[in-house]
Design an enzyme around this catalytic site. Structure first.
Site, PDB file in Angstrom:
ATOM      1  N   HIS A 190      -0.454  -1.355   0.693  1.00 15.26           N
ATOM      2  CA  HIS A 190       0.521  -1.656  -0.345  1.00 15.26           C
ATOM      3  C   HIS A 190       1.826  -0.889  -0.102  1.00 15.26           C
ATOM      4  O   HIS A 190       2.894  -1.306  -0.538  1.00 15.26           O
ATOM      5  CB  HIS A 190      -0.018  -1.274  -1.731  1.00 15.26           C
ATOM      6  CG  HIS A 190      -1.135  -2.149  -2.205  1.00 15.26           C
ATOM      7  ND1 HIS A 190      -2.453  -1.874  -1.940  1.00 15.26           N
ATOM      8  CD2 HIS A 190      -1.122  -3.300  -2.923  1.00 15.26           C
ATOM      9  CE1 HIS A 190      -3.208  -2.817  -2.493  1.00 15.26           C
ATOM     10  NE2 HIS A 190      -2.423  -3.689  -3.088  1.00 15.26           N
ATOM     11  N   ASP A 267      -3.243 -11.493   2.259  1.00 12.94           N
ATOM     12  CA  ASP A 267      -3.118 -10.492   1.208  1.00 12.94           C
ATOM     13  C   ASP A 267      -1.698 -10.634   0.646  1.00 12.94           C
ATOM     14  O   ASP A 267      -0.871 -11.382   1.179  1.00 12.94           O
ATOM     15  CB  ASP A 267      -3.353  -9.096   1.787  1.00 12.94           C
ATOM     16  CG  ASP A 267      -3.869  -8.101   0.750  1.00 12.94           C
ATOM     17  OD1 ASP A 267      -3.757  -8.392  -0.465  1.00 12.94           O
ATOM     18  OD2 ASP A 267      -4.381  -7.037   1.138  1.00 12.94           O
TER      19      ASP A 267
END
Length: 509
Positions: A190, A267
């Site tokens: 992230h 993702d």
């Protein structure tokens, strides 16, 4: 030369570009722009905790979407355990993967996944970005941890397969992640680009084992990881790598690949591992060109402008030849094929008898209790000291965790305090205030991945030195229990894990 049109009929480039997107949105009802894009061909919609209040509200929301597009894929990042969107405000009714792996009862894993799938289907969610098939080989992993079934590839593989079977028995498509494996990293994708420096033999013997099992179990989707694996591609992360997605995941087994023919979804494309280097528009085009079929976006960016920007980037890439029209058409066809499967199986959940207690049963069986010789039962309401690390983005900071609420029901008058890294003075956690707040109450120290946080380990050691009768509840990945009277490892921080731990403390009376 390819002719580009803004026509949104089936098979056109613009419609295909919308079909491959899986965007999120803000609010608990569908905004007009989302309904309009569904009518134009948008194939999927993603739900996050910001969209969810109650099961009844989610059912109304998904019905609103299907009134426009009956075959829309409604996706959620619902792993159970620490990562829950459906129960973000109260905590999950199901333990996560590490707890299931600790029990290692495939019938139980299958039953938990089937019940979770039944509840998703009841709300109109038919695509779950779960389970995590990552082998958590690095105990310091900041983003996987309890989301993995464990560190043993074979254990992870058999439980991944059972989970896929259970979830899909409810008519909810499973999406195993994060290919080719996110377990051996100390960086959260992230925030930055993780790198896994292992050879091909290690990848095949460890990371890929659970994915092979998931494919054999019939998983309908695989999610790519934003990780760099030089043994596969020295330059591009998995999500953007043709060598990873096409050359490994799609390639026939006879050519050393996994032979997968289902949907590949990325993702979150706005995660920094991709967005910071390539940008989301370029990253989207590169992912599709590499072999991805659907683009996950919306965990952070959740507006119409993002959807339009990605749609236009895809159309422009077909125009300039950087994305073959045939590749986009193939990706869109795979999205539609999965949507057709969910339509064919939308009544499957009706055949699953509700198992409301299966999550708590699993959480109870996952407990590992170590008793010290000095342990004496609690005689009154304790003081719960929750050592709270900064939550990773996948888990989020909305969902409550711990044992305080559960202990308060069993021991009326229970008090609690929360302690964070910012509470440390000059880097050394200050425990005098904690001890003063506890007074003569027994202390229950609740920790989460204590081995990854020096401040937490120091604070816990100081508390145990001052109060050896402290009960320690570890709700992350357990390591060697510290010296103490009683240590309880829950293998996760789901609500039911806290409930099971509180029961164990009370039962010791």
């Amino acid at each position: 030369m390819t002719v580009i049109t803004t026509d949104t009929r089936p098979g056109t480039v613009t419609r295909d570009a919308l079909t491959v997107l899986q965007p999120g949105f803000a609010g608990t009802t569908a905004p007009d722009w989302l309904l309009r894009r569904l009518d134009e061909g948008l194939g999927s919609v993603a739900l996050f905790s910001r969209n969810i209040e109650t099961p009844e509200q989610v059912a109304r929301l998904t019905a609103q979407l299907r009134a426009v597009r009956p075959d829309v894929l409604v996706a959620a990042d619902e792993e159970g355990g620490d990562v829950t969107r459906m129960e973000a405000r109260g905590g999950s009714s199901f333990p996560g993967n590490l707890a299931l792996g600790a029990v290692d009862d495939l019938k139980l894993t299958r039953a938990v996944a089937a019940e979770l799938g039944r509840r998703l289907a009841e709300c109109g969610v038919n695509f779950d970005w779960a389970p995590s098939a990552d082998v958590n080989s690095d105990p310091g992993n900041p983003v996987i941890g309890v989301r993995s079934f464990g560190a043993d590839p074979d254990l992870v593989a058999r439980n991944t397969a059972a989970y896929v079977e259970g979830l899909q028995s409810a008519g909810v498509a499973a999406c195993v992640k994060h290919f080719p494996g996110h377990g051996d990293t100390a960086i959260d994708s992230h925030h930055a680009m993780p790198r896994i420096d292992v050879d091909l033999a290690t990848l095949h013997a460890r990371e890929l084992v659970p994915f092979r099992a998931a494919l054999a179990a019939g998983t309908k989707a695989v999610m790519s990881a934003h990780i760099l694996v030089p043994a596969l591609d020295p330059d591009l992360p998995g999500t953007l790598s043709q060598a990873v997605l096409t050359g490994l995941l799609r390639a026939p087994v006879t050519q050393g690949g996994l032979g997968y023919d289902g949907l590949i979804v990325t993702d979150g494309i706005e995660m920094q591992a991709v967005a910071a280097t390539y940008g989301i528009e370029r990253g989207t085009v590169m992912a599709l060109a590499a072999g991805a079929d659907a683009i996950c976006v919306g965990g952070g960016l959740c507006d119409e402008e993002t959807v339009v920007a990605l749609r236009d980037a895809i159309v422009d890439a077909v125009r300039d030849g950087s994305l073959p029209a045939e590749r986009l058409a193939d990706a869109a066809a795979r999205v539609r094929a999965l949507a057709a499967w969910t339509q064919e199986n939308k009544g499957a959940a009706e055949g699953i008898a509700p198992g409301s207690d299966v999550g708590l049963e699993a959480a109870r069986r996952a407990l590992r209790i170590t008793r010290g010789g000095a342990f004496t039962p609690l005689e009154g309401a304790p003081y719960v000291a929750a050592f709270t690390p900064v939550a990773n983005i996948a888990v989020g900071d909305v969902t409550p965790w711990g044992v305080a609420a559960e202990l308060a029901r069993l021991f009326p008058g229970t008090q609690t305090g929360t302690y964070r890294p910012a509470d440390a003075a000059a880097g050394v956690p200050e425990v005098d205030g904690l001890l003063a707040a506890a007074g003569d109450r027994r202390i229950v120290a609740v920790v989460r991945d204590v081995h990854r946080h020096a401040w937490m380990a120091q604070a816990l050691a100081a508390v145990l030195a001052a109060r050896p009768d402290t009960v320690v509840v570890e709700m992350g990945v357990p390591q060697a229990p510290p010296a103490g009277a009683l240590h309880i490892a829950t293998h996760g921080a789901a609500r039911v894990c806290g409930e099971a731990a509180a029961e164990a403390i009370a039962a010791a009376r």
